[in-house]
Design an enzyme around this catalytic site. Structure first.
Site, PDB file in Angstrom:
ATOM      1  N   ASP A   7      88.605  57.613 -15.385  1.00 48.11           N
ATOM      2  CA  ASP A   7      88.458  56.168 -15.347  1.00 48.11           C
ATOM      3  C   ASP A   7      87.167  55.818 -16.095  1.00 48.11           C
ATOM      4  O   ASP A   7      86.398  56.693 -16.496  1.00 48.11           O
ATOM      5  CB  ASP A   7      88.442  55.665 -13.884  1.00 48.11           C
TER       6      ASP A   7
HETATM    7  C1  BGC Z   1      89.647  50.501 -13.853  1.00 47.21           C
HETATM    8  C2  BGC Z   1      90.928  51.094 -14.381  1.00 47.21           C
HETATM    9  C3  BGC Z   1      91.190  50.632 -15.780  1.00 47.21           C
HETATM   10  C4  BGC Z   1      89.999  50.964 -16.646  1.00 47.21           C
HETATM   11  C5  BGC Z   1      90.177  50.604 -18.114  1.00 47.21           C
HETATM   12  C6  BGC Z   1      88.495  50.625 -14.829  1.00 47.21           C
HETATM   13  O1  BGC Z   1      87.426  49.859 -14.430  1.00 47.21           O
HETATM   14  O2  BGC Z   1      89.314  51.113 -12.626  1.00 47.21           O
HETATM   15  O3  BGC Z   1      91.986  50.744 -13.520  1.00 47.21           O
HETATM   16  O4  BGC Z   1      92.365  51.206 -16.283  1.00 47.21           O
HETATM   17  O5  BGC Z   1      88.876  50.284 -16.134  1.00 47.21           O
HETATM   18  O6  BGC Z   1      90.100  49.250 -18.337  1.00 47.21           O
END
Ligand code: BGC
Length: 757
Positions: free
Chosen positions: A281
């Site tokens: 993530d």
């Molecule tokens: C979130 C994810 C997301 C990623 C990319 C993160 O802050 O937890 O769910 O896919 O950002 O935008």
């Protein structure tokens, strides 16, 4: 000799995911990797955000320069096919090895045509519709250059304080698993066309079990609970062939998921046979320094060794892995393995054959936000709404007369699409007022008044209205704003109160400790009720709210979540009865925050309450509130009524691997055609470990004409009885079982049987 051969085979298996399956791909990638320098391999593991890309000068941006140097494997959250083509061109024309980039995006519940938030979609219990929503999302995103989505999010959540409950499928592992499968299928198909994109199941793992419902917080649970109650949806996505997995921010067993070898390698690859790649993530690797696992070099090495293949945003892999390799902290085999898996994904997507496969400007112009897609979104949205109460036949509304729409969400477009709608143009969505007017037709007078600000606290209103989803602020005194609304209701036949949460009150980093409707809106609701007019509360929310008072006082409540681009029209369709509501809750709605976590498939405990009592000393209960929810899991009303006959079993004593048939006669006993979700639950009465009081094991969404009856049958096999026992062995046990069927997890017909091996 034999040993050597076996060792070679093992080595082959260890270094590659899909190579055994596709020798052509394997040969192609092996050939390519022979030409790659260490730096170029590390580049494939690097996934920056879109950064400073400007069309026409993609190569001159900071990212552009890195792409030319082979230091980027993919990019995410760039919107527009023109930009994506320009960046891809830099990669395949100006980098040494011309390796195409993979383009990702958070296409979570639709692209420009936005579907209801995932929690709402799960309430449709309609796998065809959910799959269709993912297919349309994939077709629109791919028409705009995207080939990879960070979806489905399948985190089980039993704590509605956690704002990200909005992004998942609720509290149940079985329902969540069915949805995980449908979404993966909808996005990926079989990768045969340029309208299929790669899915990424997230957030692996247990992210939804954050302590106190506070986002990013610690998670800790027993393996038995993990395997039985939280992991199945991720596994279902893997079984459905999901191409990638995103590791979560939280820790599991004291180790952040992003460095958790048990999760990323032993379980995911070893036990489940996952063949795709793992991405972190957002800055998940860097955050492990804050978790307390060491500096960037240390945590980057830990992540690689645990099984991470791609580093989102943080660049720990890019900047430290060479040093770690030189120091012997990691091996070249580990880097090669990660690089191979990323390249395989690109190969599977067809990017080596045609790097511009997803860059078709013609498709972008004609296949996004189409009439047909919007029509489907409208239909799906109306199937997600949950009718929570309808006393005295307030709903459906009658055409003609006057409808007074009141509430800060009554004429707000930008909040309709909900959280995580990054590709949407919020202003294109239709508001409740617009939708209602259009559906009502010319003979019905529809007026609107705001009635109150979103809340009394202006700073809170601003926090709740971020990302271009402003809730506005009326400078007048609260009493004056309400007075105006009460006047607008004077000669109205019915009041539609549009209240609840804003879109950004749920989603990432949107945890709440209080789950009431904001106070200013509650006060407005009370004032409206005093008029004594027929009234419906149209409730907007991204999570279960504490609406005990509302349930006791408001005659009709329609929960509409955040319904997407066509939310307003869909609300109109349901309020006027053109669509009969059929949504059923995928979460339990508690009476108050103190009851959380409250979920239907709990354990019995050694001191359960006696039937029919809400309190008894020395029993598992509270002094001040019963153990009951306001609305149970699986609950939802219709404009018609459904009655269930007794549950009949094909046998009361079964042996071995046979099939049990459980049948219930369902009757549409009302005066309208309608859809009902018939739910099947099972309880194992005696087990080697304690077992839940019931578990969802099947469901069917059926359409019955008014007055029609039908036998609904479920075939149950020992497969449906299996669970992970104390040794984490997946098996079933001989003994007595109760089979239950009904329209929600509380009101069920049941029958008992014994099943022996
Ligand atoms: C979130 C994810 C997301 C990623 C990319 C993160 O802050 O937890 O769910 O896919 O950002 O935008």
């Amino acid at each position: 000799m034999r040993k050597k051969f076996l060792f070679l085979l093992l080595l082959l298996w260890a270094v590659s995911g899909l190579q055994a399956q596709d020798p052509k791909m394997n040969a192609f990638i092996s050939d390519l990797m022979k030409k790659m320098t260490l730096e170029e391999k590390l580049g494939q593991l690097n996934l920056p955000g879109a950064g400073d890309i400007v069309t026409g000068q993609a190569g001159n941006s900071d990212i552009g320069k890195k792409i030319k140097e082979g230091k980027v494997g993919g990019l995410f959250n760039i919107k527009s096919v023109v930009k994506i083509r320009a960046v891809q061109k830099v990669a395949v024309e100006e980098s040494r090895l011309k390796i195409p980039l993979i383009f990702g995006m958070d296409v979570i519940h639709g692209y420009e045509t936005v579907f209801p938030i995932p929690l709402a979609l799960s309430c449709s219990w309609d796998m065809q519709e959910i799959e269709a929503s993912a297919r349309i999302a994939a077709s629109e995103a791919s028409a705009d250059g995207i080939c990879w989505t960070f979806s489905p999010m399948v985190d089980i959540a039993r704590d509605p304080r956690w704002g990200r409950i909005a992004e998942g499928n609720g509290e149940d592992a079985y329902l969540g698993s069915q949805i995980a499968k449908a979404m993966v299928k909808g996005y990926q198909g079989n990768f045969s066309s340029n309208s299929n994109i790669m899915a990424c199941v997230k957030h692996y793992a247990l992210y939804g079990a954050a302590e106190g419902g506070r986002d990013y917080n610690t998670t800790d649970m027993s393996r038995v609970r993990m395997y039985n109650e939280y992991l199945p949806p991720y596994k279902a996505a893997v079984d459905a062939g999901v191409g990638s997995v995103m590791s979560s921010f939280n820790e599991v067993d004291g180790v952040p998921a992003t460095a958790n070898k048990f999760l990323l390698t032993d379980l995911l690859r070893g036990q489940w046979g996952f063949k795709g790649f793992v991405v972190t993530d957002y800055t998940g690797i860097n955050e492990m320094s804050e978790h307390g696992l060491g500096d960037l070099q240390t945590v980057s090495a830990l992540a690689l060794k645990a099984g991470v293949d791609m580093d989102m945003v943080g660049e720990g892999f890019l900047t430290t892995l060479k040093k770690s390799l030189d120091e012997g902290r990691i091996t070249i085999g580990q880097i090669d393995n990660a690089c191979r898996l990323v390249l395989e994904a690109k190969y599977i997507l067809g990017l080596f054959d045609n790097p511009y496969k997803y860059c078709d400007e013609k498709r972008a112009a004609t296949e996004i936000y189409t009439e047909a897609n919007r029509k489907t979104a409208r239909q799906i949205a109306s199937d997600c709404f949950v009718l929570l109460k309808n006393q005295g036949g307030v709903l459906p509304l009658k055409r003609g007369g006057k409808v007074a729409v009141v509430g800060p969400l009554g004429d707000n477009k930008v909040n309709m699409t909900g959280t995580w709608s990054v590709a949407a143009d919020f202003s294109k969505a239709n508001s409740l007022l617009e939708g209602l007017k259009a559906v009502a037709g010319a003979n019905t007078k529809v007026v609107y008044a705001r009635g109150s600000n979103f809340d009394y606290d202006k700073a809170f209103v601003e926090r709740a209205g971020i990302f271009g989803k402003s809730l506005g602020w009326d400078q007048r005194q609260p009493a004056e704003i309400t007075e105006e609304a009460l006047n607008s209701c004077k000669d109205a036949d019915v009041i539609v109160a549009a209240l609840g949460e804003s879109a950004e009150m749920s989603g990432e980093s949107s945890s709440r400790s209080n789950l009431d409707i904001p106070k200013a809106q509650e006060d407005l609701l009370e004032a409206l009720l005093k008029t004594g007019k027929p009234m419906v509360l149209v409730l907007f929310t991204g999570r279960p709210l504490t609406v005990k008072w509302e349930n006791e006082h408001v005659p009709a409540i329609l929960n509409v979540w955040f319904g997407g681009s066509e939310a307003g029209s869909a609300i109109g369709d349901v309020l006027f009865g053109d669509t009969n509501p059929s949504g059923k809750l995928s979460t339990t709605w508690p009476q108050n925050v103190g009851q959380i976590p409250l979920y239907y498939n709990h354990k019995n405990t050694g001191r359960p309450l006696p039937e029919g009592q809400w309190f008894q000393k020395f029993r598992s209960n509270y002094l001040d509130v019963s153990n009951d929810p306001v609305y149970p899991f699986g609950y939802g009303l219709s404009y018609t009524s459904f009655t269930y006959g007794d549950l009949k079993l094909s046998s009361n004593a079964i042996k071995g691997n046979q099939t049990l048939k459980a049948t219930v006669t369902l009757t549409n006993s009302g005066s309208r055609d309608g859809k009902e979700v018939v739910q099947l639950y099972i309880r194992q009465l005696v087990g080697s470990i304690t077992r839940p009081v019931k578990e969802l094991k099947g469901f069917q969404k059926v359409f019955l004409k008014a007055g029609e009856s039908r036998d609904i049958s479920f075939n149950i096999t020992p497969e449906d009885l299996k669970f992970y026992n104390g040794d984490l062995k997946y098996d079933w046990e001989s003994g007595d079982y109760i089979i239950m069927a009904g329209g929600n997890s509380r009101d069920l017909k049941s029958a008992k049987l014994s099943w022996s091996k």
